[in-house]
Design a protein around this motif. Structure first.
Motif, PDB file in Angstrom:
ATOM      1  N   ASP A   1       0.811  -1.216   0.000  1.00  0.00           N
ATOM      2  CA  ASP A   1       0.000   0.000   0.000  1.00  0.00           C
ATOM      3  C   ASP A   1       0.843   1.265   0.000  1.00  0.00           C
ATOM      4  OD1 ASP A   1      -2.282  -1.495  -0.012  1.00  0.00           O
ATOM      5  OD2 ASP A   1      -2.406  -1.579   2.195  1.00  0.00           O
ATOM      6  N   ALA A   2       2.188   1.136  -0.072  1.00  0.00           N
ATOM      7  CA  ALA A   2       3.068   2.328  -0.061  1.00  0.00           C
ATOM      8  C   ALA A   2       2.827   3.137  -1.331  1.00  0.00           C
ATOM      9  CB  ALA A   2       4.527   1.915   0.018  1.00  0.00           C
ATOM     10  N   PRO A   3       2.797   4.443  -1.224  1.00  0.00           N
ATOM     11  CA  PRO A   3       2.550   5.291  -2.425  1.00  0.00           C
ATOM     12  C   PRO A   3       3.675   5.126  -3.452  1.00  0.00           C
ATOM     13  CG  PRO A   3       3.288   6.629  -0.565  1.00  0.00           C
ATOM     14  CD  PRO A   3       3.057   5.241  -0.002  1.00  0.00           C
ATOM     15  N   ARG A   4       3.293   5.084  -4.670  1.00  0.00           N
ATOM     16  CA  ARG A   4       4.267   4.925  -5.772  1.00  0.00           C
ATOM     17  C   ARG A   4       4.962   6.260  -6.034  1.00  0.00           C
ATOM     18  NH1 ARG A   4       1.252   1.851 -10.534  1.00  0.00           N
ATOM     19  NH2 ARG A   4       3.418   1.619 -11.227  1.00  0.00           N
ATOM     20  N   PRO A   5       6.247   6.220  -6.283  1.00  0.00           N
ATOM     21  CA  PRO A   5       6.982   7.485  -6.525  1.00  0.00           C
ATOM     22  C   PRO A   5       6.507   8.162  -7.828  1.00  0.00           C
ATOM     23  CG  PRO A   5       8.360   5.612  -7.058  1.00  0.00           C
ATOM     24  CD  PRO A   5       7.125   5.032  -6.392  1.00  0.00           C
TER      25      PRO A   5
END
Length: 261
Positions: free
Chosen positions: A3-7
């Protein structure tokens, strides 16, 4: 999946602009080229559309060595056979065509004697033996100068002599008939080339040029030019050449100057 935001990736597009123009010099060069081509095709057309005599008239008109113009056998107008000296045509060959002596006018400035020059030019154009090649006309501080010049195959005098040829006799007749209506004085000067000449008893080019000028005086008088209007007869030997070549036949000549009024 995480669920980490994509760069966020930012891509910069580089735009390479074309090099700037080099100014308008190419336009000037192109215009010069077009003008040169137009002049070339005009020259080709003139060469195709004119006769040899007309081309000689054009060449004479643009000759920078003669301030007024050379009298050409092609006639007065380079393309139509009229005179380059005047805007009108005289319907007779020479003022002295009849036996009546023309009425004398007052002395006039040589810039106003275009009628006489036109008469001279038309008389030469009527000749079929190439007499026009023996004559040049120019302006000088003293007045209008008519040069009667030698040609290699047709001399004005016998070699080393003051005896005139038929060519000189006819030339002086044309000059006398064309200018005997004016009141201006004239002077006659003889010239030789630079070939050294020394006859018996020290007779030199100085004597020869003077004797030839005196012969021209006699011929002009015989053909009707008033003797009292001849103010000077002299010889200059080879001191005033007409051509850059001191040995050119053109330097052997008679100069007739119609003096300013």
């Amino acid at each position: 999946m995480s669920d980490a935001p994509r760069p966020i990736i930012i891509r910069k597009k580089k735009v390479y602009a074309a090099e700037g123009h080099h100014g308008g010099a190419w336009k000037v060069a192109y215009a010069d080229f077009v003008t040169a081509m137009m002049a070339f095709f005009l020259l080709m057309w003139l060469l195709n559309a004119t006769t040899e005599e007309q081309r000689k008239g054009i060449a004479d008109y643009f000759n920078p060595s003669i301030p007024l113009a050379a009298v050409s056998g092609g006639g007065s107008d380079a393309l139509q056979g009229d005179s380059i000296f005047a805007d009108y045509t005289i319907a007779k060959n020479g003022t002295g065509a009849d036996k009546k002596a023309p009425e004398k006018a007052a002395k006039q400035d040589v810039s106003d004697i275009d009628k006489q020059v036109e008469s001279l030019n038309k008389a030469l154009a009527a000749e079929e033996n190439g007499l026009a090649a023996h004559m040049q006309i120019k302006m000088s501080p003293e007045g209008l100068v008519i040069e009667l010049t030698d040609q290699r195959e047709e001399p004005l005098f016998r070699s080393g002599s003051a005896s005139p040829s038929p060519v000189l006799s006819r030339l002086t007749q044309i000059v006398a008939e064309s200018f005997n209506s004016i009141a201006n004085d004239i002077k006659i000067v003889g010239h030789t080339d630079s070939f050294s000449f020394k006859g018996s008893s020290g007779y030199s080019n100085w004597d020869l040029s003077t004797d030839r000028a005196n012969t021209a005086r006699k011929l002009l008088s015989q053909h009707g030019f008033p003797l009292e209007q001849i103010s000077e007869v002299s010889g200059k030997s080879s001191t005033a050449p007409l051509s850059d070549d001191p040995y050119s036949p053109q330097n052997r000549r008679i100069s007739i100057t119609i003096l300013h009024g």
